[in-house]
Design an enzyme around this catalytic site. Sequence first.
Site, PDB file in Angstrom:
ATOM      1  CG  ASP A   1      -0.750  -0.118   8.200  1.00 42.56           C
ATOM      2  OD1 ASP A   1      -1.567   0.718   8.622  1.00 42.56           O
ATOM      3  OD2 ASP A   1       0.436   0.143   7.936  1.00 42.56           O
TER       4      ASP A   1
ATOM      5  CE  LYS B   1       0.934   1.196   4.463  1.00 40.26           C
ATOM      6  NZ  LYS B   1       1.735   2.343   4.838  1.00 40.26           N
TER       7      LYS B   1
END
Length: 316
Positions: free
Chosen positions: A143, A16
């Site tokens: 995350d 990401k």
Amino acid sequence: MSVTRRAQVRVRVPAKVNVQLAVGAARPDGFHDLANVFLAVGLYDEVTVTDADALTITCAGRDADQVPLDRTNLAARAAELLAARHGIDPRVHIHIAKDIPVAGGMAGGSADGAGALLACDALWGLGSPRSELLDICAELGSDVPFSLVGGAALGTGRGERLTELEVGGEFHWVFAVADGGLSTPAVYREFDRLTASASGSTSAPVAEPVASPALLEALRTGDATALAATLANDLQPAALSLRPGLSATLAAGTAAGALAALVSGSGPTTAFLTKSPETAAEVAEALLASGTCRTARVAPSPAAGATVVGATAAGA
Ligand code: ATP
């Protein structure tokens, strides 16, 4: 419900970039409230789980020597948490083919946690509801839920409460991988230090983190120029303070034609948004030639979250 056990399952899971990372004040539990706009990008780890006599883990790839191979590995922890919920032994071999930079601010460990969770769920034929997998992801780390979901999402709380976001087009990125990693907790400590010294007090009020409406609109319409104008990372000054050399990398990518440059998450990977795949290739070449990074990788976005890409039936 019929359950199908597998002998082996392979899952692909993306890295990401945070297109916005707004960081609020430190909370009593030490975490910070965030407005964290995640975008999954096409750099992937592959996690393969295989029936075994005991929980073991191996890792291959350029950064493999920096990956822990004990129970602290997020992939091993994911297998253990899922097994504990179902009262089974996590007897599985986990192999990570690592392509996401380690400690690079691209959520590589989180990706492996989400990947192992999805793979073990399929291996053991559990068919867990998405909501249960997301609960386990949130327990593993802030995350990790996003690594399961992919695409784009706004994370609030410490980043783990996700609202999926619409993305109206493809964005083309270059990632400059630095030598060595940066510890995420160390970058947050530096953020706290810089914030306190800027206000002359250790209990300085910090603005409540909110997602930028202009940035969300740029994602929704797939407008790279508008996205470039709104990219923001509150951790960037802290990452640059700990690794001043990253400024030269950011400058090299901008000079080579990137629309915008920023530190990815807690760094030290730097991210460059470009207007086309061709410009991305040019920027990557210029970054490599600049000698300011270890390597430069081109990746499109958005990318799908953790996905099963191969499975072998038990007894096959
Ligand atoms: P984030 O962007 O989520 O802050 P990061 O990309 O900066 O994370 P990771 O690659 O996730 O950092 O690694 C951070 C640390 O986590 C590593 O230094 C390592 O000690 C530990 N770790 C645990 N499991 C893994 C894993 N599967 N892969 C890589 N690192 C792992």
